[in-house]
Write a protein that holds these residues in place. Sequence first.
Motif, short mmCIF file in Angstrom:
data_model
loop_
_atom_site.label_atom_id
_atom_site.label_comp_id
_atom_site.label_asym_id
_atom_site.label_seq_id
_atom_site.Cartn_x
_atom_site.Cartn_y
_atom_site.Cartn_z
N LEU A 204 0.82 -1.19 0.06
CA LEU A 204 0.05 -0.02 -0.09
C LEU A 204 0.98 1.40 -0.14
CD1 LEU A 204 -2.86 -1.14 2.52
CD2 LEU A 204 -3.00 -0.65 0.00
N ALA A 205 1.99 1.38 0.77
CA ALA A 205 2.63 2.52 1.03
C ALA A 205 3.66 2.66 -0.35
CB ALA A 205 3.73 2.28 2.05
N ALA A 206 3.62 1.63 -0.84
CA ALA A 206 4.50 1.79 -2.54
C ALA A 206 3.52 2.26 -3.44
CB ALA A 206 5.06 0.30 -2.91
N TYR A 207 2.38 1.66 -3.36
CA TYR A 207 1.38 2.27 -4.36
C TYR A 207 1.02 3.87 -4.31
CZ TYR A 207 -2.94 3.75 -6.50
OH TYR A 207 -4.07 4.53 -7.08
N TRP A 208 0.98 4.37 -2.97
CA TRP A 208 0.84 5.73 -2.79
C TRP A 208 1.84 6.54 -2.72
CZ3 TRP A 208 -3.94 7.52 -3.22
CH2 TRP A 208 -5.07 6.67 -2.90
N LEU A 307 -8.60 9.46 1.81
CA LEU A 307 -7.89 9.19 0.85
C LEU A 307 -7.46 10.51 0.24
CD1 LEU A 307 -10.03 6.65 -1.46
CD2 LEU A 307 -7.88 6.37 -0.15
N VAL A 308 -6.39 10.70 -0.39
CA VAL A 308 -5.94 11.78 -1.13
C VAL A 308 -6.01 11.39 -2.39
CG1 VAL A 308 -3.95 13.32 -1.27
CG2 VAL A 308 -4.16 12.24 0.71
N LEU A 309 -6.82 12.12 -3.35
CA LEU A 309 -7.05 11.86 -4.80
C LEU A 309 -6.38 13.11 -5.41
CD1 LEU A 309 -10.69 10.81 -4.82
CD2 LEU A 309 -8.50 9.31 -4.59
N ARG A 310 -5.77 12.45 -6.39
CA ARG A 310 -4.91 13.63 -7.59
C ARG A 310 -5.66 14.02 -8.65
NH1 ARG A 310 1.48 12.74 -8.62
NH2 ARG A 310 2.11 14.81 -9.34
N VAL A 343 0.08 7.40 8.16
CA VAL A 343 1.28 6.62 7.43
C VAL A 343 1.69 6.97 6.47
CG1 VAL A 343 2.02 4.31 7.02
CG2 VAL A 343 0.26 4.43 8.96
N LEU A 344 0.70 7.45 5.48
CA LEU A 344 1.10 8.10 4.05
C LEU A 344 1.61 9.44 4.34
CD1 LEU A 344 0.83 8.32 1.02
CD2 LEU A 344 -1.46 9.58 1.44
N VAL A 345 1.44 10.16 5.23
CA VAL A 345 2.34 11.46 5.42
C VAL A 345 3.50 11.22 6.22
CG1 VAL A 345 2.35 13.56 6.94
CG2 VAL A 345 0.23 13.11 5.84
N GLU A 346 3.46 10.20 7.00
CA GLU A 346 5.11 9.84 7.31
C GLU A 346 5.91 9.24 6.37
OE1 GLU A 346 3.96 6.93 10.60
OE2 GLU A 346 3.61 8.63 12.03
N ALA A 354 2.79 24.61 10.26
CA ALA A 354 1.94 24.85 11.35
C ALA A 354 0.33 25.39 11.21
CB ALA A 354 2.08 25.60 12.51
N ASN A 355 0.49 26.05 9.99
CA ASN A 355 -0.75 26.73 9.59
C ASN A 355 -1.72 26.07 8.31
OD1 ASN A 355 1.01 27.40 7.47
ND2 ASN A 355 0.80 29.56 7.54
N ARG A 356 -1.16 24.89 7.84
CA ARG A 356 -1.94 24.20 6.88
C ARG A 356 -1.90 22.57 7.05
NH1 ARG A 356 2.48 25.34 3.19
NH2 ARG A 356 3.61 23.40 2.60
N ASN A 357 -2.99 21.79 6.69
CA ASN A 357 -2.95 20.60 6.67
C ASN A 357 -1.80 19.98 5.60
OD1 ASN A 357 -5.31 19.33 8.30
ND2 ASN A 357 -6.04 21.29 7.23
N PRO A 358 -1.26 18.78 5.95
CA PRO A 358 -0.35 18.33 5.16
C PRO A 358 -1.05 17.66 3.74
CG PRO A 358 -0.62 16.95 7.11
CD PRO A 358 -1.62 18.20 7.45
#
Length: 468
Positions: A204-208, A307-310, A343-346, A354-358
Amino acid sequence: MTDSSERGRAPHGGSPLSVTQEQLWLLDRVDPGNASYNTPMMWRLDGRLDAALLARALGAVARRQEMLRAYVVAADGVPHQVVADEVPLPLEVTDLTHLPQADREAETDRILAEAAHRPFDLGRPPLFRVALIRTGPEQHVMALVIHHIVSDGWSLQVLLQEVADLYAGLVTGADVALPPLTAQFVDYARMQRERLAGPRGEALAAYWTRQLAGAPVDLGLPTDRPRPAVTDFAGDRYVFQVPEALRAELGALARADRASMFMVTLAGFVSLLSRLTGRQDLLVGTPVANRDRPEWGPLVGYFADTLVLRGDVGGDPSFRELLGRVRSTALAGFVHRDLPFRVLVERLQPERAANRNPLFQVMFILQNIPARRRQAEMPGVTMTRLDDVRSTSIFDLRFDLFEFEDELRGQLEYSTQLFDRSTVERIASQYVALLTDACADPDRPVSALSLGGAHVDAAAFNDDLEEV
Protein backbone atom coordinates in the motif's frame (compact mmCIF):
# COMPACT_ATOMS: atom_id res chain seq x y z
CA MET A 1 -12.18 -11.41 20.88
CA THR A 2 -10.96 -10.34 24.31
CA ASP A 3 -13.61 -10.07 27.01
CA SER A 4 -14.49 -6.41 27.65
CA SER A 5 -14.39 -6.80 31.42
CA GLU A 6 -10.75 -7.90 31.22
CA ARG A 7 -9.91 -4.77 29.24
CA GLY A 8 -11.82 -2.64 31.74
CA ARG A 9 -9.70 -3.95 34.61
CA ALA A 10 -6.41 -3.01 32.93
CA PRO A 11 -5.82 0.60 34.05
CA HIS A 12 -2.29 0.72 32.61
CA GLY A 13 -2.74 -1.70 29.73
CA GLY A 14 -5.71 -1.86 27.43
CA SER A 15 -5.66 -2.29 23.68
CA PRO A 16 -3.77 -0.48 20.93
CA LEU A 17 -5.30 2.57 19.34
CA SER A 18 -5.94 2.50 15.63
CA VAL A 19 -3.56 4.65 13.60
CA THR A 20 -6.21 7.35 13.13
CA GLN A 21 -7.09 7.32 16.83
CA GLU A 22 -3.44 7.74 17.74
CA GLN A 23 -3.20 10.78 15.48
CA LEU A 24 -6.10 12.45 17.31
CA TRP A 25 -4.53 11.58 20.64
CA LEU A 26 -1.26 13.21 19.56
CA LEU A 27 -3.10 16.32 18.40
CA ASP A 28 -4.86 16.50 21.75
CA ARG A 29 -1.51 16.27 23.55
CA VAL A 30 -0.18 19.19 21.53
CA ASP A 31 -3.32 21.31 22.05
CA PRO A 32 -5.27 20.02 25.07
CA GLY A 33 -8.83 21.25 25.32
CA ASN A 34 -9.25 21.87 21.59
CA ALA A 35 -12.87 21.05 20.74
CA SER A 36 -12.31 20.88 16.97
CA TYR A 37 -12.81 17.11 17.01
CA ASN A 38 -16.07 17.21 18.93
CA THR A 39 -18.82 15.84 16.69
CA PRO A 40 -22.30 17.16 17.52
CA MET A 41 -25.65 15.99 16.20
CA MET A 42 -28.76 18.04 17.00
CA TRP A 43 -32.40 16.97 16.86
CA ARG A 44 -35.79 18.53 17.53
CA LEU A 45 -38.11 16.08 19.30
CA ASP A 46 -41.83 16.70 18.88
CA GLY A 47 -44.22 14.59 20.93
CA ARG A 48 -44.57 12.99 24.33
CA LEU A 49 -40.99 12.09 25.29
CA ASP A 50 -40.17 10.09 28.40
CA ALA A 51 -36.72 11.37 29.45
CA ALA A 52 -36.21 8.58 31.98
CA LEU A 53 -36.75 5.90 29.34
CA LEU A 54 -34.47 7.75 26.96
CA ALA A 55 -31.77 7.65 29.63
CA ARG A 56 -32.27 3.90 30.05
CA ALA A 57 -31.96 3.38 26.30
CA LEU A 58 -28.74 5.42 26.20
CA GLY A 59 -27.34 3.42 29.10
CA ALA A 60 -28.13 0.14 27.37
CA VAL A 61 -26.36 1.22 24.19
CA ALA A 62 -23.33 2.35 26.22
CA ARG A 63 -23.14 -1.12 27.78
CA ARG A 64 -23.36 -2.69 24.32
CA GLN A 65 -20.91 -0.44 22.43
CA GLU A 66 -17.45 -0.49 24.00
CA MET A 67 -16.28 2.79 22.48
CA LEU A 68 -18.93 4.61 24.50
CA ARG A 69 -17.02 3.47 27.61
CA ALA A 70 -13.51 3.88 26.22
CA TYR A 71 -10.78 6.29 27.24
CA VAL A 72 -7.05 6.64 26.59
CA VAL A 73 -4.16 6.06 28.98
CA ALA A 74 -0.44 6.32 28.22
CA ALA A 75 2.31 4.12 29.63
CA ASP A 76 5.87 5.22 28.85
CA GLY A 77 4.45 7.59 26.25
CA VAL A 78 2.54 4.86 24.41
CA PRO A 79 -1.24 5.35 24.32
CA HIS A 80 -3.73 2.54 24.80
CA GLN A 81 -7.49 2.51 24.94
CA VAL A 82 -9.16 1.07 28.00
CA VAL A 83 -12.83 0.12 28.20
CA ALA A 84 -14.46 0.82 31.56
CA ASP A 85 -16.95 -1.68 32.93
CA GLU A 86 -19.42 1.11 33.69
CA VAL A 87 -19.55 4.85 33.00
CA PRO A 88 -21.81 7.57 34.38
CA LEU A 89 -24.59 8.38 31.95
CA PRO A 90 -23.79 11.84 30.53
CA LEU A 91 -27.42 12.96 30.05
CA GLU A 92 -27.88 16.61 31.00
CA VAL A 93 -31.58 17.62 31.21
CA THR A 94 -32.66 21.28 31.31
CA ASP A 95 -36.26 22.54 31.54
CA LEU A 96 -36.75 25.98 29.96
CA THR A 97 -40.54 26.04 29.83
CA HIS A 98 -40.68 28.66 32.60
CA LEU A 99 -38.87 31.22 30.44
CA PRO A 100 -40.47 33.68 27.98
CA GLN A 101 -40.25 32.45 24.39
CA ALA A 102 -37.42 34.78 23.33
CA ASP A 103 -35.34 33.93 26.40
CA ARG A 104 -36.07 30.24 25.89
CA GLU A 105 -34.69 30.30 22.35
CA ALA A 106 -31.59 32.24 23.38
CA GLU A 107 -30.89 29.88 26.29
CA THR A 108 -31.42 26.84 24.06
CA ASP A 109 -28.84 28.18 21.61
CA ARG A 110 -26.42 28.85 24.45
CA ILE A 111 -26.77 25.35 25.92
CA LEU A 112 -26.35 23.71 22.52
CA ALA A 113 -23.25 25.75 21.74
CA GLU A 114 -21.75 25.02 25.16
CA ALA A 115 -22.39 21.29 24.78
CA ALA A 116 -20.83 21.25 21.31
CA HIS A 117 -17.71 23.21 22.24
CA ARG A 118 -16.94 21.94 25.75
CA PRO A 119 -13.69 19.93 25.50
CA PHE A 120 -13.42 16.28 26.45
CA ASP A 121 -10.63 14.86 28.61
CA LEU A 122 -9.52 11.81 26.61
CA GLY A 123 -8.33 10.18 29.81
CA ARG A 124 -11.77 10.21 31.46
CA PRO A 125 -14.80 8.32 30.14
CA PRO A 126 -17.30 8.71 28.70
CA LEU A 127 -16.21 10.62 25.64
CA PHE A 128 -19.75 11.59 24.70
CA ARG A 129 -22.52 13.68 26.23
CA VAL A 130 -26.22 14.26 25.62
CA ALA A 131 -27.96 17.55 26.37
CA LEU A 132 -31.76 17.33 26.48
CA ILE A 133 -33.63 20.65 26.62
CA ARG A 134 -37.37 20.85 27.30
CA THR A 135 -38.70 23.83 25.36
CA GLY A 136 -42.44 23.15 25.54
CA PRO A 137 -45.04 20.71 26.90
CA GLU A 138 -44.25 18.27 24.09
CA GLN A 139 -41.14 19.81 22.57
CA HIS A 140 -37.50 19.02 23.26
CA VAL A 141 -34.16 19.70 21.62
CA MET A 142 -31.45 17.06 21.97
CA ALA A 143 -27.73 17.44 21.31
CA LEU A 144 -25.53 14.35 21.10
CA VAL A 145 -21.85 15.32 21.20
CA ILE A 146 -19.12 12.69 20.86
CA HIS A 147 -15.37 12.94 20.41
CA HIS A 148 -14.10 11.82 17.04
CA ILE A 149 -11.55 9.49 18.63
CA VAL A 150 -14.37 7.03 19.45
CA SER A 151 -16.75 7.68 16.55
CA ASP A 152 -17.30 8.75 12.97
CA GLY A 153 -20.30 9.80 10.90
CA TRP A 154 -21.46 6.20 10.39
CA SER A 155 -21.21 5.62 14.15
CA LEU A 156 -23.63 8.46 14.88
CA GLN A 157 -26.29 6.81 12.77
CA VAL A 158 -25.67 3.45 14.46
CA LEU A 159 -25.94 5.07 17.88
CA LEU A 160 -29.11 6.96 17.05
CA GLN A 161 -30.85 3.93 15.59
CA GLU A 162 -30.00 1.68 18.52
CA VAL A 163 -31.22 4.29 21.03
CA ALA A 164 -34.46 4.71 19.04
CA ASP A 165 -35.04 0.94 18.84
CA LEU A 166 -34.42 0.38 22.55
CA TYR A 167 -36.54 3.40 23.53
CA ALA A 168 -39.39 2.00 21.42
CA GLY A 169 -39.16 -1.30 23.26
CA LEU A 170 -39.23 0.40 26.66
CA VAL A 171 -42.25 2.54 25.76
CA THR A 172 -44.30 -0.27 24.24
CA GLY A 173 -43.16 -3.02 26.59
CA ALA A 174 -41.92 -5.06 23.65
CA ASP A 175 -38.84 -7.22 24.04
CA VAL A 176 -36.31 -5.59 21.70
CA ALA A 177 -33.24 -7.71 21.12
CA LEU A 178 -30.59 -5.97 19.04
CA PRO A 179 -28.45 -8.32 16.93
CA PRO A 180 -25.44 -9.54 18.95
CA LEU A 181 -22.13 -7.86 18.18
CA THR A 182 -19.49 -10.34 17.00
CA ALA A 183 -16.62 -7.86 17.33
CA GLN A 184 -15.73 -4.52 18.88
CA PHE A 185 -13.65 -1.62 17.60
CA VAL A 186 -10.53 -2.74 19.47
CA ASP A 187 -10.54 -5.84 17.27
CA TYR A 188 -10.45 -3.63 14.19
CA ALA A 189 -7.60 -1.53 15.64
CA ARG A 190 -5.57 -4.64 16.40
CA MET A 191 -6.22 -6.09 12.91
CA GLN A 192 -5.21 -2.80 11.27
CA ARG A 193 -1.89 -2.75 13.14
CA GLU A 194 -1.15 -6.35 12.17
CA ARG A 195 -2.04 -5.75 8.52
CA LEU A 196 0.15 -2.67 8.22
CA ALA A 197 3.11 -4.52 9.73
CA GLY A 198 2.97 -7.16 6.98
CA PRO A 199 3.45 -7.27 3.18
CA ARG A 200 0.08 -5.61 2.57
CA GLY A 201 1.20 -2.50 4.40
CA GLU A 202 4.39 -2.21 2.36
CA ALA A 203 2.50 -2.74 -0.92
CA LEU A 204 0.00 0.00 0.00
CA ALA A 205 2.76 2.43 0.92
CA ALA A 206 4.56 1.72 -2.35
CA TYR A 207 1.40 2.37 -4.38
CA TRP A 208 0.66 5.72 -2.75
CA THR A 209 4.31 6.81 -2.97
CA ARG A 210 4.16 6.30 -6.74
CA GLN A 211 0.70 7.81 -7.08
CA LEU A 212 1.53 11.06 -5.27
CA ALA A 213 5.17 11.49 -6.36
CA GLY A 214 5.85 15.11 -7.24
CA ALA A 215 2.37 16.34 -6.36
CA PRO A 216 2.14 19.92 -5.03
CA VAL A 217 1.38 19.87 -1.30
CA ASP A 218 0.06 23.46 -1.22
CA LEU A 219 -3.09 24.01 -3.27
CA GLY A 220 -2.61 27.77 -3.45
CA LEU A 221 -6.30 28.55 -3.25
CA PRO A 222 -6.84 32.34 -3.29
CA THR A 223 -8.00 33.64 0.08
CA ASP A 224 -9.37 36.92 1.39
CA ARG A 225 -6.63 37.25 4.01
CA PRO A 226 -3.06 36.01 4.28
CA ARG A 227 -2.69 32.65 5.93
CA PRO A 228 -1.90 33.15 9.65
CA ALA A 229 1.20 31.62 11.17
CA VAL A 230 -0.95 29.25 13.25
CA THR A 231 -4.55 28.28 12.56
CA ASP A 232 -7.19 28.64 15.28
CA PHE A 233 -9.69 26.32 13.50
CA ALA A 234 -12.39 29.02 13.63
CA GLY A 235 -14.98 28.34 10.96
CA ASP A 236 -18.47 28.78 9.63
CA ARG A 237 -20.83 27.08 7.19
CA TYR A 238 -22.77 28.03 4.10
CA VAL A 239 -25.60 25.81 2.86
CA PHE A 240 -26.92 25.91 -0.69
CA GLN A 241 -29.31 23.95 -2.90
CA VAL A 242 -28.44 22.27 -6.19
CA PRO A 243 -31.35 22.73 -8.64
CA GLU A 244 -33.40 19.57 -9.17
CA ALA A 245 -32.95 19.78 -12.96
CA LEU A 246 -29.17 19.87 -12.55
CA ARG A 247 -29.27 16.95 -10.14
CA ALA A 248 -31.09 14.88 -12.77
CA GLU A 249 -28.61 15.92 -15.48
CA LEU A 250 -25.65 14.96 -13.28
CA GLY A 251 -27.18 11.53 -12.75
CA ALA A 252 -27.70 11.08 -16.50
CA LEU A 253 -24.10 12.09 -17.24
CA ALA A 254 -22.82 9.66 -14.62
CA ARG A 255 -24.81 6.78 -16.11
CA ALA A 256 -23.71 7.63 -19.66
CA ASP A 257 -20.03 7.59 -18.68
CA ARG A 258 -20.18 4.58 -16.31
CA ALA A 259 -19.37 6.83 -13.40
CA SER A 260 -20.94 7.53 -10.02
CA MET A 261 -22.50 10.73 -8.73
CA PHE A 262 -19.41 11.09 -6.53
CA MET A 263 -17.12 10.98 -9.57
CA VAL A 264 -19.14 13.52 -11.56
CA THR A 265 -19.42 16.01 -8.71
CA LEU A 266 -15.75 15.53 -7.79
CA ALA A 267 -14.77 16.21 -11.41
CA GLY A 268 -16.72 19.46 -11.14
CA PHE A 269 -14.93 20.34 -7.93
CA VAL A 270 -11.50 19.59 -9.43
CA SER A 271 -12.44 21.72 -12.45
CA LEU A 272 -13.41 24.64 -10.23
CA LEU A 273 -10.28 24.37 -8.09
CA SER A 274 -8.15 24.36 -11.22
CA ARG A 275 -9.89 27.49 -12.50
CA LEU A 276 -9.54 29.29 -9.15
CA THR A 277 -5.89 28.39 -8.58
CA GLY A 278 -4.53 28.10 -12.10
CA ARG A 279 -3.17 24.65 -11.16
CA GLN A 280 -3.39 21.62 -13.43
CA ASP A 281 -2.14 19.19 -10.78
CA LEU A 282 -3.87 19.28 -7.39
CA LEU A 283 -4.74 17.13 -4.38
CA VAL A 284 -8.15 16.73 -2.74
CA GLY A 285 -9.02 14.73 0.36
CA THR A 286 -12.09 12.54 0.64
CA PRO A 287 -13.20 10.21 3.45
CA VAL A 288 -13.58 6.43 3.32
CA ALA A 289 -15.73 4.40 5.72
CA ASN A 290 -13.30 1.43 6.12
CA ARG A 291 -16.11 -0.94 7.10
CA ASP A 292 -15.45 -3.62 4.53
CA ARG A 293 -16.34 -6.51 6.86
CA PRO A 294 -19.91 -7.18 8.02
CA GLU A 295 -18.89 -7.28 11.68
CA TRP A 296 -17.69 -3.65 11.50
CA GLY A 297 -21.02 -2.30 10.23
CA PRO A 298 -23.01 -2.19 13.51
CA LEU A 299 -20.18 -0.77 15.63
CA VAL A 300 -19.52 2.63 17.13
CA GLY A 301 -15.88 3.55 16.52
CA TYR A 302 -13.49 5.68 14.50
CA PHE A 303 -13.17 3.57 11.35
CA ALA A 304 -13.17 6.40 8.81
CA ASP A 305 -9.98 7.69 7.24
CA THR A 306 -8.97 9.95 4.38
CA LEU A 307 -7.94 9.24 0.80
CA VAL A 308 -5.84 11.75 -1.09
CA LEU A 309 -6.97 11.88 -4.72
CA ARG A 310 -4.86 13.56 -7.37
CA GLY A 311 -6.65 15.71 -9.91
CA ASP A 312 -5.04 15.94 -13.35
CA VAL A 313 -6.34 18.81 -15.49
CA GLY A 314 -3.27 18.88 -17.74
CA GLY A 315 -3.80 19.53 -21.45
CA ASP A 316 -7.11 21.34 -20.91
CA PRO A 317 -9.30 18.23 -21.24
CA SER A 318 -12.99 18.24 -21.93
CA PHE A 319 -15.16 17.72 -18.91
CA ARG A 320 -15.95 14.21 -20.17
CA GLU A 321 -12.25 13.40 -20.44
CA LEU A 322 -11.59 14.81 -16.98
CA LEU A 323 -14.44 12.70 -15.63
CA GLY A 324 -12.72 9.63 -17.08
CA ARG A 325 -9.47 10.58 -15.34
CA VAL A 326 -11.27 11.16 -12.04
CA ARG A 327 -13.07 7.85 -12.41
CA SER A 328 -9.82 5.91 -12.90
CA THR A 329 -8.08 7.71 -10.04
CA ALA A 330 -10.98 7.19 -7.64
CA LEU A 331 -11.40 3.50 -8.46
CA ALA A 332 -7.70 2.80 -7.94
CA GLY A 333 -7.68 4.89 -4.77
CA PHE A 334 -10.56 2.99 -3.21
CA VAL A 335 -8.84 -0.33 -4.01
CA HIS A 336 -5.81 0.91 -2.04
CA ARG A 337 -7.78 2.68 0.71
CA ASP A 338 -6.36 0.68 3.64
CA LEU A 339 -3.25 2.82 4.14
CA PRO A 340 -4.00 5.30 6.95
CA PHE A 341 -3.48 8.95 6.08
CA ARG A 342 -1.05 9.37 8.95
CA VAL A 343 1.16 6.55 7.62
CA LEU A 344 1.03 8.12 4.16
CA VAL A 345 2.26 11.46 5.53
CA GLU A 346 5.05 9.73 7.44
CA ARG A 347 6.06 7.88 4.28
CA LEU A 348 6.01 10.90 1.93
CA GLN A 349 7.49 13.38 4.43
CA PRO A 350 5.97 16.47 2.76
CA GLU A 351 7.07 19.91 3.82
CA ARG A 352 5.15 20.62 7.02
CA ALA A 353 3.69 23.89 8.23
CA ALA A 354 1.76 24.76 11.39
CA ASN A 355 -0.80 26.76 9.43
CA ARG A 356 -1.98 24.20 6.87
CA ASN A 357 -2.89 20.54 6.62
CA PRO A 358 -0.26 18.26 5.08
CA LEU A 359 -0.76 17.13 1.46
CA PHE A 360 -4.21 18.72 0.97
CA GLN A 361 -6.17 21.67 2.31
CA VAL A 362 -9.63 21.01 0.85
CA MET A 363 -11.95 18.08 1.49
CA PHE A 364 -14.70 16.84 -0.84
CA ILE A 365 -17.50 14.61 0.45
CA LEU A 366 -20.64 13.17 -1.15
CA GLN A 367 -23.02 11.51 1.28
CA ASN A 368 -25.93 9.49 -0.06
CA ILE A 369 -28.66 9.86 2.55
CA PRO A 370 -32.11 8.28 2.13
CA ALA A 371 -34.86 10.84 2.78
CA ARG A 372 -36.07 8.91 5.82
CA ARG A 373 -32.83 9.69 7.65
CA ARG A 374 -33.73 13.36 7.86
CA GLN A 375 -36.47 12.30 10.22
CA ALA A 376 -36.44 9.42 12.68
CA GLU A 377 -39.31 8.01 14.66
CA MET A 378 -39.75 6.88 18.24
CA PRO A 379 -43.18 6.00 19.65
CA GLY A 380 -45.08 9.24 20.05
CA VAL A 381 -42.05 11.32 19.03
CA THR A 382 -40.88 12.71 15.70
CA MET A 383 -37.17 13.52 15.47
CA THR A 384 -36.03 16.16 12.97
CA ARG A 385 -32.35 16.77 12.33
CA LEU A 386 -31.16 20.32 12.99
CA ASP A 387 -28.09 22.09 11.69
CA ASP A 388 -25.38 21.76 14.31
CA VAL A 389 -23.82 24.75 16.02
CA ARG A 390 -20.14 24.11 15.47
CA SER A 391 -18.05 27.13 14.58
CA THR A 392 -14.87 25.29 13.62
CA SER A 393 -13.19 24.21 10.40
CA ILE A 394 -10.29 21.76 10.32
CA PHE A 395 -9.61 22.43 6.62
CA ASP A 396 -9.41 25.58 4.51
CA LEU A 397 -12.56 24.35 2.77
CA ARG A 398 -14.69 21.29 3.31
CA PHE A 399 -17.20 20.79 0.51
CA ASP A 400 -20.09 18.47 1.41
CA LEU A 401 -22.84 17.32 -0.93
CA PHE A 402 -25.81 15.49 0.59
CA GLU A 403 -27.73 13.38 -1.90
CA PHE A 404 -31.21 12.70 -0.57
CA GLU A 405 -33.84 10.74 -2.43
CA ASP A 406 -35.45 13.98 -3.57
CA GLU A 407 -32.73 16.64 -3.56
CA LEU A 408 -29.02 17.45 -3.65
CA ARG A 409 -27.86 19.91 -1.01
CA GLY A 410 -24.45 21.48 -0.62
CA GLN A 411 -22.58 22.74 2.41
CA LEU A 412 -19.31 24.62 2.49
CA GLU A 413 -17.45 24.60 5.81
CA TYR A 414 -14.69 27.20 5.70
CA SER A 415 -11.94 28.78 7.74
CA THR A 416 -13.01 32.26 8.79
CA GLN A 417 -9.34 33.16 9.19
CA LEU A 418 -9.02 32.84 5.41
CA PHE A 419 -12.38 33.47 3.78
CA ASP A 420 -15.25 35.93 3.92
CA ARG A 421 -18.74 34.54 3.66
CA SER A 422 -19.32 36.39 0.40
CA THR A 423 -16.34 34.58 -1.14
CA VAL A 424 -17.69 31.19 -0.07
CA GLU A 425 -21.13 32.04 -1.45
CA ARG A 426 -19.48 32.93 -4.76
CA ILE A 427 -17.54 29.65 -4.83
CA ALA A 428 -20.79 27.71 -4.33
CA SER A 429 -22.47 29.69 -7.10
CA GLN A 430 -19.53 29.11 -9.45
CA TYR A 431 -19.62 25.39 -8.73
CA VAL A 432 -23.29 25.12 -9.66
CA ALA A 433 -22.75 27.21 -12.79
CA LEU A 434 -19.78 25.10 -13.90
CA LEU A 435 -21.67 21.83 -13.43
CA THR A 436 -24.66 23.25 -15.32
CA ASP A 437 -22.43 24.12 -18.28
CA ALA A 438 -20.62 20.77 -18.09
CA CYS A 439 -23.91 18.86 -18.27
CA ALA A 440 -25.08 20.97 -21.21
CA ASP A 441 -21.92 20.19 -23.18
CA PRO A 442 -19.57 17.66 -21.48
CA ASP A 443 -17.23 17.75 -24.50
CA ARG A 444 -16.42 21.42 -23.90
CA PRO A 445 -12.91 22.08 -22.52
CA VAL A 446 -12.80 22.61 -18.77
CA SER A 447 -11.23 26.03 -19.29
CA ALA A 448 -14.29 27.16 -21.27
CA LEU A 449 -16.94 26.14 -18.75
CA SER A 450 -18.94 29.06 -17.42
CA LEU A 451 -18.54 30.18 -13.82
CA GLY A 452 -21.79 32.10 -14.01
CA GLY A 453 -20.36 35.60 -14.08
CA ALA A 454 -17.15 37.53 -14.57
CA HIS A 455 -14.12 35.35 -15.20
CA VAL A 456 -12.19 34.68 -11.99
CA ASP A 457 -8.60 35.71 -12.50
CA ALA A 458 -6.60 33.79 -9.89
CA ALA A 459 -3.46 35.81 -10.53
CA ALA A 460 -5.26 39.12 -10.05
CA PHE A 461 -6.92 37.74 -6.92
CA ASN A 462 -3.53 36.86 -5.48
CA ASP A 463 -2.11 40.24 -6.49
CA ASP A 464 -4.89 41.91 -4.52
CA LEU A 465 -4.11 39.69 -1.56
CA GLU A 466 -0.46 40.66 -1.54
CA GLU A 467 -1.48 44.29 -1.13
CA VAL A 468 -3.45 43.59 2.09
